[in-house]
Design a protein around this motif. Structure first.
Motif, PDB file in Angstrom:
ATOM      1  N   ASP A  25       0.833  -1.205   0.000  1.00  0.00           N
ATOM      2  CA  ASP A  25       0.000   0.000   0.000  1.00  0.00           C
ATOM      3  C   ASP A  25       0.865   1.251   0.000  1.00  0.00           C
ATOM      4  O   ASP A  25       0.570   2.239  -0.671  1.00  0.00           O
ATOM      5  CB  ASP A  25      -0.918   0.034   1.236  1.00  0.00           C
ATOM      6  CG  ASP A  25      -1.993  -1.029   1.146  1.00  0.00           C
ATOM      7  OD1 ASP A  25      -2.107  -1.632   0.055  1.00  0.00           O
ATOM      8  OD2 ASP A  25      -2.686  -1.268   2.151  1.00  0.00           O
ATOM      9  N   LEU A  26       1.933   1.180   0.789  1.00  0.00           N
ATOM     10  CA  LEU A  26       2.800   2.352   0.924  1.00  0.00           C
ATOM     11  C   LEU A  26       3.362   2.774  -0.434  1.00  0.00           C
ATOM     12  O   LEU A  26       3.437   3.954  -0.755  1.00  0.00           O
ATOM     13  CB  LEU A  26       3.939   2.017   1.889  1.00  0.00           C
ATOM     14  CG  LEU A  26       4.771   3.189   2.404  1.00  0.00           C
ATOM     15  CD1 LEU A  26       3.917   4.185   3.169  1.00  0.00           C
ATOM     16  CD2 LEU A  26       5.901   2.679   3.297  1.00  0.00           C
ATOM     17  N   PHE A  27       3.742   1.773  -1.236  1.00  0.00           N
ATOM     18  CA  PHE A  27       4.353   2.066  -2.537  1.00  0.00           C
ATOM     19  C   PHE A  27       3.358   1.929  -3.686  1.00  0.00           C
ATOM     20  O   PHE A  27       3.750   1.744  -4.829  1.00  0.00           O
ATOM     21  CB  PHE A  27       5.567   1.162  -2.776  1.00  0.00           C
ATOM     22  CG  PHE A  27       6.778   1.597  -2.000  1.00  0.00           C
ATOM     23  CD1 PHE A  27       7.673   2.520  -2.534  1.00  0.00           C
ATOM     24  CD2 PHE A  27       7.006   1.104  -0.719  1.00  0.00           C
ATOM     25  CE1 PHE A  27       8.779   2.921  -1.809  1.00  0.00           C
ATOM     26  CE2 PHE A  27       8.109   1.517   0.015  1.00  0.00           C
ATOM     27  CZ  PHE A  27       8.997   2.430  -0.529  1.00  0.00           C
ATOM     28  N   ASP A  28       2.068   1.999  -3.372  1.00  0.00           N
ATOM     29  CA  ASP A  28       1.088   1.862  -4.443  1.00  0.00           C
ATOM     30  C   ASP A  28       1.126   3.081  -5.363  1.00  0.00           C
ATOM     31  O   ASP A  28       1.386   4.208  -4.937  1.00  0.00           O
ATOM     32  CB  ASP A  28      -0.320   1.715  -3.862  1.00  0.00           C
ATOM     33  CG  ASP A  28      -1.310   1.239  -4.901  1.00  0.00           C
ATOM     34  OD1 ASP A  28      -1.631   0.046  -4.882  1.00  0.00           O
ATOM     35  OD2 ASP A  28      -1.734   2.066  -5.750  1.00  0.00           O
ATOM     36  N   GLU A  29       0.842   2.814  -6.648  1.00  0.00           N
ATOM     37  CA  GLU A  29       0.903   3.902  -7.634  1.00  0.00           C
ATOM     38  C   GLU A  29      -0.089   5.016  -7.341  1.00  0.00           C
ATOM     39  O   GLU A  29       0.069   6.121  -7.846  1.00  0.00           O
ATOM     40  CB  GLU A  29       0.600   3.359  -9.035  1.00  0.00           C
ATOM     41  CG  GLU A  29       1.723   2.540  -9.618  1.00  0.00           C
ATOM     42  CD  GLU A  29       1.265   1.776 -10.845  1.00  0.00           C
ATOM     43  OE1 GLU A  29       1.213   2.382 -11.921  1.00  0.00           O
ATOM     44  OE2 GLU A  29       0.937   0.578 -10.724  1.00  0.00           O
ATOM     45  N   ASP A  30      -1.129   4.728  -6.524  1.00  0.00           N
ATOM     46  CA  ASP A  30      -2.132   5.775  -6.313  1.00  0.00           C
ATOM     47  C   ASP A  30      -1.577   6.979  -5.549  1.00  0.00           C
ATOM     48  O   ASP A  30      -2.244   7.997  -5.428  1.00  0.00           O
ATOM     49  CB  ASP A  30      -3.400   5.218  -5.653  1.00  0.00           C
ATOM     50  CG  ASP A  30      -3.152   4.674  -4.254  1.00  0.00           C
ATOM     51  OD1 ASP A  30      -2.049   4.893  -3.714  1.00  0.00           O
ATOM     52  OD2 ASP A  30      -4.065   4.031  -3.709  1.00  0.00           O
ATOM     53  N   MET A  31      -0.342   6.846  -5.054  1.00  0.00           N
ATOM     54  CA  MET A  31       0.242   8.029  -4.403  1.00  0.00           C
ATOM     55  C   MET A  31       0.418   9.179  -5.387  1.00  0.00           C
ATOM     56  O   MET A  31       0.513  10.327  -5.016  1.00  0.00           O
ATOM     57  CB  MET A  31       1.576   7.702  -3.733  1.00  0.00           C
ATOM     58  CG  MET A  31       2.738   7.584  -4.685  1.00  0.00           C
ATOM     59  SD  MET A  31       4.321   7.572  -3.833  1.00  0.00           S
ATOM     60  CE  MET A  31       4.371   5.928  -3.134  1.00  0.00           C
ATOM     61  N   LEU A  32       0.440   8.833  -6.685  1.00  0.00           N
ATOM     62  CA  LEU A  32       0.608   9.889  -7.680  1.00  0.00           C
ATOM     63  C   LEU A  32      -0.701  10.612  -7.959  1.00  0.00           C
ATOM     64  O   LEU A  32      -0.771  11.501  -8.794  1.00  0.00           O
ATOM     65  CB  LEU A  32       1.184   9.304  -8.980  1.00  0.00           C
ATOM     66  CG  LEU A  32       2.585   8.713  -8.825  1.00  0.00           C
ATOM     67  CD1 LEU A  32       3.078   8.148 -10.152  1.00  0.00           C
ATOM     68  CD2 LEU A  32       3.566   9.758  -8.325  1.00  0.00           C
ATOM     69  N   GLY A  33      -1.754  10.222  -7.235  1.00  0.00           N
ATOM     70  CA  GLY A  33      -3.035  10.929  -7.363  1.00  0.00           C
ATOM     71  C   GLY A  33      -3.157  12.019  -6.331  1.00  0.00           C
ATOM     72  O   GLY A  33      -2.476  13.036  -6.404  1.00  0.00           O
ATOM     73  N   ASP A  34      -4.003  11.780  -5.322  1.00  0.00           N
ATOM     74  CA  ASP A  34      -4.341  12.841  -4.358  1.00  0.00           C
ATOM     75  C   ASP A  34      -3.142  13.313  -3.543  1.00  0.00           C
ATOM     76  O   ASP A  34      -2.997  14.498  -3.282  1.00  0.00           O
ATOM     77  CB  ASP A  34      -5.426  12.346  -3.393  1.00  0.00           C
ATOM     78  CG  ASP A  34      -6.741  12.183  -4.108  1.00  0.00           C
ATOM     79  OD1 ASP A  34      -6.834  12.625  -5.272  1.00  0.00           O
ATOM     80  OD2 ASP A  34      -7.665  11.603  -3.523  1.00  0.00           O
ATOM     81  N   ASP A  35      -2.296  12.377  -3.113  1.00  0.00           N
ATOM     82  CA  ASP A  35      -1.154  12.783  -2.291  1.00  0.00           C
ATOM     83  C   ASP A  35      -0.271  13.751  -3.052  1.00  0.00           C
ATOM     84  O   ASP A  35       0.189  14.746  -2.519  1.00  0.00           O
ATOM     85  CB  ASP A  35      -0.315  11.560  -1.884  1.00  0.00           C
ATOM     86  CG  ASP A  35      -0.964  10.827  -0.726  1.00  0.00           C
ATOM     87  OD1 ASP A  35      -1.575  11.495   0.127  1.00  0.00           O
ATOM     88  OD2 ASP A  35      -0.849   9.595  -0.679  1.00  0.00           O
TER      89      ASP A  35
END
Lengths: 870, 241
Positions: free
Chosen positions: A727-737
């Motif tokens: 989860d920590l390295f999930d690609e979705d960090m490039l969204g809202d975060d």
């Protein structure tokens, strides 16, 4: 005749003297028409008589690639010539137009207006001037009826005026000057006879915003002169097809790619990695340990060129070399911040072979002839295989001898990086960046320029713009938004209609509202936005202690660096330790300091990120102990120790180590994606760790790894399942975060500033008010804040995000990494720091740690309270 | 995002802690939004609103965002709501240029009328807008004297005792452990006070700049820096230039 070996005979039959503009090692001939190369007597069709005579008198033979280019360009092909630096590219590029002009003959006086025949575009003003000098020599020796002139920012107004009325046959200029000429109402008359555009150093132009501007200019030139042929000259690149397409019209019905002539270098370069008895440091970028060894090499060679990656490294290395320069060898310094006159002096001394060594940054990557360099030393890792190849090409212009280069890694990771780059150079691998999507701010500038030239029809201009390869994918909707932006700022709140810069006329075409708009455009054109820089002037104190006037100008430093200095601080600049005295008008005043321990200029630019290709090679080397035998013992032992204490990741894996140290807990991720991408990742991961309750305190990044520290035990949280690495390295960090972080990012504000200036939202100069940088009346940071809070979808914010994604934040690369490591993240909990973690841990404290600004204020206010209570 | 803009967008009723100060013996409160409140007179002072700055630039061909007036007025509404003052003094450079107040769109006029209802507004003339304001509630003046304080746009060079002025947009930089923060600030040595700029597109001038020379007794000078929800007070000697 036949067989590719034959032309070699031609080389030996005629005495080979170093010919004009040809200064490369022997060329391996490819795809050669042997009839052309065999003897000058069989050249009549292509080379007019004066050329043949001239070659014969000199005892020279035109090179095969020059003749091939001539033949194909004359036959009507657009051409790309790829050759190593200094392989006679320039003469090759001009032969088609020189021969064509010779056949045409002189235009008789009193004839109707004849427009310019050939345009030569170079990224450097100096290069345009240099070429004029070099080209005039053979032209006058052959007595060719050809006029050649340059036009740069330094060309006087009267000469420009005359050039417009009576253009030379060959005009040597820069992308900015081309844009200016195209924005003129007489552009069509000036360019309609254009036959050739020669684009020099194309590889370095195309990846920048200047290249985007140039591509749009080329599209416009083709409209004025449909018969125009383009000739690109380039150093070796990873994907020549990018450039072959760049040179011809794209869009809905793209033209066939430009033809390719590819010249490869002769003897393989002799590259080695410097070995010393000294200990190779764990971290750092300066390689102080190797300085005595570098000095020994300087003594052994005639002229040594020493490349470094940053101006800071250049300054420090230069100083260290002089500290041990017992023989007082003439060693000079050359980087972009130094005063132009000082740089020119160094260049002159260099070409006159009066120097034994020059310490230089990328300012010397390109361009001019450099005397008899017989050794290139590269201090610090080259960061990219292609960059290394180009820099090594600087050395040794004599025939038959391989270029000689020595790599000096500054730390242990760099040893591996140097080894990987060295392997790549032998393999001929290339990792130049791809030609990117065209920037929107540049397009806005161009659209205004086209309106200044003549009223435009939006649809016709859209088609023209899409014929430029960086803009081939531009949507109509985006183009309309750009036009709207140029007219009134493109805001949802439409209050500026009455102030519009361009307006639609009754016939549906867009024209400038008034002549001031065109004047403003001309004053603000260009795509290079520097941080505000102040001139540094060395002054003396008189007996009364006050500062004198006058004094030597040393160069320029960014204003933001000076903002951090107080009077009495010392810093290293121009090879001297200087004492900051203050700012007077637009100058930074300094005196000589006699301190040996300066504060050091912290320049923003100049640090290249590790190329994706080299990063992958380093990962491969780590994972494969059978390749370690080439590494020095110290480095091998270090890797072996890491295997014992922790582990080494496989090539496709991401290794995460966690360990306690002091009263903190550390997490180190070995991503190998370069510092920029790691910093972005660090920002995003700390946000996530905060939410997960790890209480992160800070992070630090280098080219190879990222270290985060926290109050809570992240290793234990991962082991107990409270924190999921996936989860920590999930690609979705490039969204809202990412979006949330961008709001605060200083780096994004810098990108915005550059977009605001290039797009014409903010002027650098205003007619009648010659603004200096320090008197800017409105801060782009404030505009950015207002825009973000009121119109977050504004096109300029979109342009800024696109820039940041590919540039400062390296989001594109981060995204690729997150996709690659999915399902391949391994966690290794440790009791203590591992050998591999040491380099990044040593960066802690060396660079400022990011965080909330109010922190600093709080501490300052507490001091005041303490003072009041005490 | 700029913390003042963020606040204007968020709930304005969050508790904040201002700094209580004395200017020439008169008690005043520095609010973190950049306004000064004088409790004895129920008077709120703001300075350098620079309304219609975006439009002023657009008239010269630079299309700055047309949202600065709205953002500044939102902040002003917020700080007025916080203190509900009887008097509001705007300390000059109310508009960015002479034509600003005349050409301002009606929606912003309506906002100002709403803000002004039930209180007295005094527009001090500044160097950017020396002709006063056009068609807006309130009165224009070059100077105002109120309970032992004199309010004017530009600080006088002769005597600063009891003077509250604007014009200079003071800001200050604080550094700790290699990190730097620069913020707008109130600057006072107890005798006079120079206000921070309230307009969202107004930049700052460092307290060490030569334009500030001679205005303050530096040994008593304190910068009250605008923080997110409080004021940070730092002595002049603790700042960096």
């Amino acid at each position: 005749m036949g067989g590719s070996d034959q032309p070699q005979i031609a080389w030996t039959k005629y005495p080979v003297v170093k010919p004009l503009l040809i200064r490369a090692p022997p060329i391996t001939l490819r795809r050669v028409d042997t009839n052309l190369a065999e003897t000058p007597n069989s050249l009549p069709d292509l080379l007019p008589r004066p050329f043949q005579k001239w070659f014969a008198e000199k005892g020279w033979v035109p090179r095969a690639h020059q003749m091939e280019l001539l033949a194909r360009a004359t036959a009507g092909e657009n051409m790309l010539l790829i050759a190593p630096t200094g392989a006679g590219k320039t003469l090759a590029g001009f032969l088609p137009s020189l021969t064509d002009l010779t056949r045409r003959g002189k235009v008789p006086p009193g004839s109707a207006f004849v427009g310019v025949h050939t345009l030569y575009i170079s990224p450097l003003k100096a290069l345009a001037v240099d070429i004029e000098r070099n080209l005039m020599k053979p032209v006058s020796e052959m007595g060719l009826p050809v006029s050649i002139e340059n036009r740069t920012g330094d060309t006087p107004q009267s000469k420009r005026q005359r050039q417009r009325l009576s253009p030379p046959d060959i005009l040597l200029t820069t992308p900015e000057q081309l844009a200016l000429l195209l924005a003129n109402g007489e552009a069509d008359r000036f360019f309609r006879d254009l036959r050739y555009v020669v684009l020099d150093e194309l590889h370095s132009l195309v990846t920048s915003k200047r290249g985007h501007l140039l591509s749009l200019g080329l599209a416009r030139l083709r409209r004025h002169a449909p018969a125009l042929r383009s000739i690109g000259l380039s150093a070796t690149v990873s994907d020549p097809q990018d450039l072959q397409r760049w040179l011809v019209p794209q869009g809905d019905s793209p033209a066939p790619p430009a033809g390719l002539v590819h010249v490869t270098g002769g003897a393989a370069p002799d590259i080695s990695i410097m070995t010393t008895e000294e200990r190779i440091p764990w971290s750092g970028h300066v390689a102080t340990y190797a300085i005595p060894a570098v000095y020994e090499e300087i003594k052994k060679h005639k002229t040594t060129l020493i490349f470094v990656n940053t101006r800071f490294q250049a300054e420090l290395l230069f100083q260290e070399l002089w500290t041990i320069n017992e023989d007082s060898l003439p060693i000079a310094l050359h980087h972009g911040s130094l005063d132009v006159s000082q740089r020119r002096k160094v260049e002159a001394a260099m070409s006159a072979n009066r120097l034994r060594a020059v310490v230089a940054t990328s300012t010397l990557d390109m361009g001019l002839d450099w005397g008899d360099v017989d050794l290139v030393v590269h201090v610090g890792a080259p960061k990219g295989a292609s960059r290394l190849a180009q820099r090594i090409g600087r050395s040794n212009h004599r025939m038959d001898e391989p270029s000689k280069a020595i790599l000096v890694p500054a730390n242990r990771f760099e040893v591996m990086e140097c080894q990987a780059a060295l392997d790549a150079n032998y393999l001929g691998a290339q990792d130049t960046p791809p030609v990117g999507e065209g920037a929107l701010d540049v397009l806005a500038q161009h659209v205004l320029g086209m309106a200044c030239a003549e009223p435009f029809d939006a649809l016709a201009l859209y088609e023209e713009v899409r014929s430029a390869s960086p803009y081939a994918g531009l949507s109509w909707e985006m183009f309309e938004r750009i036009v709207d932006f140029v007219a009134t700022g493109g805001y949802a709140l439409r209050t500026y209609e009455r102030y519009a810069r361009i307006r639609r006329t009754k016939d549906g075409r867009w024209r400038v509202s008034n002549p001031q708009v065109a004047q403003q455009y001309r004053m603000n054109l260009g795509t290079i936005v520097e941080d505000t820089e102040l001139n540094v002037r060395l002054v003396k104190r008189n007996q009364l202690g006050s500062l004198g006037r006058g004094g030597l100008s040393l160069g320029k430093v960014e204003e933001y660096f000076l903002e951090q200095l107080v009077q009495g601080d010392t810093f290293l600049f121009s090879g001297k330790v200087l004492r900051f005295e203050g700012i007077r008008e637009n100058e930074c005043l300094v005196t000589n300091a006699f301190s040996m321990d300066p504060k050091i200029p912290a320049y923003a630019g100049g640090r290249f990120p590790l190329s994706t290709y080299l990063a992958d090679q380093v990962r491969a080397m780590l994972a494969d102990p059978s390749r370690w035998h080439v590494l020095p013992d110290q480095v091998r032992d270090w890797l072996a120790l890491q295997t014992e204490k922790s582990m080494l990741p496989r090539r496709d894996e991401l290794l995460i180590e966690t360990f306690p140290r002091g009263n903190r807990f550390f997490l180190v991720a070995y991503c190998f994606e370069g510092r920029l991408a790691h910093q972005t990742l660090g920002m995003l991961l700390t946000r996530r760790l905060e939410r997960a309750g790890a209480r992160p305190l800070g992070f630090v990044a280098n080219d190879y790894a990222l270290a985060i520290w926290s109050l809570n035990d992240m290793g234990e949280m991962i082991d107990s399942g409270r924190l999921s690495l996936a989860d920590l390295f999930d690609e979705d960090m490039l969204g809202d975060d990412l979006e949330a972080w961008l709001a605060e990012s200083y780096m994004l504000k810098r990108s915005f500033r550059s977009c605001a200036v290039i797009s014409g939202l903010i002027e650098r100069r205003h007619p009648g008010k010659e603004k200096t940088g320090r008197q800017v009346t409105v801060s782009t940071d404030l505009i950015y804040d207002v825009l973000r809070s009121h119109e977050p979808d504004h096109i300029l914010l979109e342009a800024t995000r696109r820039d940041a994604a590919s540039g400062l934040l390296d989001i594109g690369r981060l995204g690729a990494m997150l996709a690659r490591i999915k399902g391949h993240v391994i966690h290794r909990p440790l009791d203590r720091v591992s050998p591999l973690a040491v380099p990044v841990m040593l960066e802690i404290g060396r660079e400022p740690v990011a965080g909330e600004g109010d922190f600093v204020l709080e501490e300052a206010a507490e001091e005041l309270i303490a003072e009041a209570m005490g | 995002m700029n913390h003042r803009l963020a606040l204007a967008a968020a709930d304005m009723m969050n508790p904040v802690s201002g700094a209580e100060i004395l200017v020439n013996g008169v008690a005043a409160l520095c609010d973190p939004l950049g306004a000064l409140y004088l409790p004895a007179d129920e008077c709120l002072v703001v300075s350098d609103l620079h309304l219609e700055k975006g439009a002023a630039f657009a008239r010269r061909g630079m299309m700055l965002p047309p949202y600065d007036t709205l953002a500044t007025l939102n902040l002003l509404s917020a700080v007025i709501a916080r203190y509900d003052p009887k008097i509001v003094i705007s300390l000059g450079d109310n508009f960015h240029d002479r034509r600003g107040s005349q050409l301002m769109p009606e929606e912003f006029r309506a906002m100002i009328r709403t803000l002004a209802s039930g209180r007295e507004i005094i527009w001090i003339n500044g160097n950017h807008d020396p002709d006063g304001v056009f068609d807006l509630p309130g009165r224009s003046a070059d100077e105002l004297v109120l309970s032992g304080l004199v309010f004017r746009h530009e600080p006088s060079l002769i005597s600063g005792r009891g003077e509250v002025a604007g014009h200079l947009h003071p800001s200050a930089t604080v550094s700790r452990r290699g990190r730097y923060v620069r913020r707008a600030c109130f600057a006072t040595d107890g005798q006079r006070l120079v206000m921070p700029a309230f307009g969202v597109l107004s930049g700052g001038l460092d307290l060490r700049h030569k334009a500030m020379h001679g205005l303050f007794d530096r040994s008593a000078l304190t910068a009250h820096l605008l923080g997110r929800d409080r004021i940070y007070s730092v002595r002049f000697s603790g700042l960096i230039g």
